[in-house]
Design a protein around this motif. Structure first.
Motif, short mmCIF file in Angstrom:
data_model
loop_
_atom_site.label_atom_id
_atom_site.label_comp_id
_atom_site.label_asym_id
_atom_site.label_seq_id
_atom_site.Cartn_x
_atom_site.Cartn_y
_atom_site.Cartn_z
N ASP A 1 -9.35 -8.51 13.24
CA ASP A 1 -7.78 -9.08 12.83
C ASP A 1 -6.78 -8.78 14.15
O ASP A 1 -6.74 -8.32 14.90
CB ASP A 1 -7.23 -7.82 12.62
N ASN B 1 -3.79 -9.45 13.86
CA ASN B 1 -2.49 -8.92 13.78
C ASN B 1 -2.28 -7.99 14.42
O ASN B 1 -1.74 -7.32 15.36
CB ASN B 1 -2.06 -8.35 12.47
N CYS C 1 1.29 -12.07 8.55
CA CYS C 1 0.48 -11.70 8.74
C CYS C 1 -0.23 -12.57 9.48
O CYS C 1 -0.84 -13.65 8.69
CB CYS C 1 -0.79 -11.13 7.42
N GLY D 1 -4.07 -13.35 9.38
CA GLY D 1 -5.59 -13.57 9.18
C GLY D 1 -6.29 -12.48 10.36
O GLY D 1 -6.43 -11.86 11.39
N LEU D 2 -7.82 -13.00 10.19
CA LEU D 2 -9.05 -12.79 11.31
C LEU D 2 -9.47 -14.25 11.67
O LEU D 2 -8.84 -15.36 10.89
CB LEU D 2 -10.05 -12.33 9.91
N CYS E 1 -5.62 -11.07 6.29
CA CYS E 1 -6.23 -10.25 6.48
C CYS E 1 -7.57 -9.38 6.17
O CYS E 1 -8.16 -8.27 6.49
CB CYS E 1 -5.90 -8.91 7.72
#
Length: 168
Positions: free
Chosen positions: A139, A141, A129, A131-132, A69
């Motif tokens: 993001d 998350n 996580c 990520g993107l 991310c």
């Protein structure tokens, strides 16, 4: 820093305590300088049977970006350092032993190598996580982006369009 190992190899002493700080701030790895603070190395070198064993741990702070991310991260880490030191080798390509010349060992170079080898291939801000988003860059998350639900199907890479026609 050079470790003077002559007393160990000549049998004048059995152990040599190690408690030093190594500066790796100028080291560039993966396009960044991830070690802005000194690396602390603690352990000992011990002599036996004409060889010297080095057992230490490098304690350091890694500062960089998450591999998924790109969020900044700072993490305390440690790297084990275990080596068998010798002053001569019978077989030139023996990777089990570390050749020491003039009874001196460059602790800076050894610490740098051991720290880099101990790093995971991808350092994440947290284990889960997400990520993107590959479409909008949000993001994941922080929550879902919604852009994927607006598209009826995944766009086809123009280079693979001919293969998609074969499947249709």
């Amino acid at each position: 820093m050079l470790l003077q190992l002559k007393p160990l190899f000549l049998g004048e002493t059995e152990t040599l305590p190690i408690e030093v700080e190594v500066d790796l701030s100028s080291l560039e790895w993966d396009g960044i300088h991830p070690f802005p603070h000194p690396v602390r190395v603690a352990g000992e070198a011990r002599a036996f049977s004409g060889m010297v064993t080095l057992r230490a741990t490098a304690f350091f702070r890694y500062e960089g970006a998450c591999a998924r991310c790109a969020a900044p991260l700072s993490r305390e880490m440690e790297a084990p350092m275990e080596h068998i030191l010798v002053t001569s080798l019978n077989h030139e390509d023996n990777d089990e032993f570390l050749l020491v010349e003039n009874y001196q060992l460059s602790l800076d170079e050894l610490t740098e190598a051991d720290v880099i080898l101990s790093l995971p291939s991808k350092i994440l801000c947290r284990e889960d996580c997400r990520g993107l988003c590959p479409h909008c860059g949000k993001d994941l998350n922080e929550g879902l982006c919604g852009c994927r639900s607006a598209e009826p199907e995944d766009p086809v890479d123009a280079r693979l369009a001919a293969l998609k026609q074969l499947l249709d």
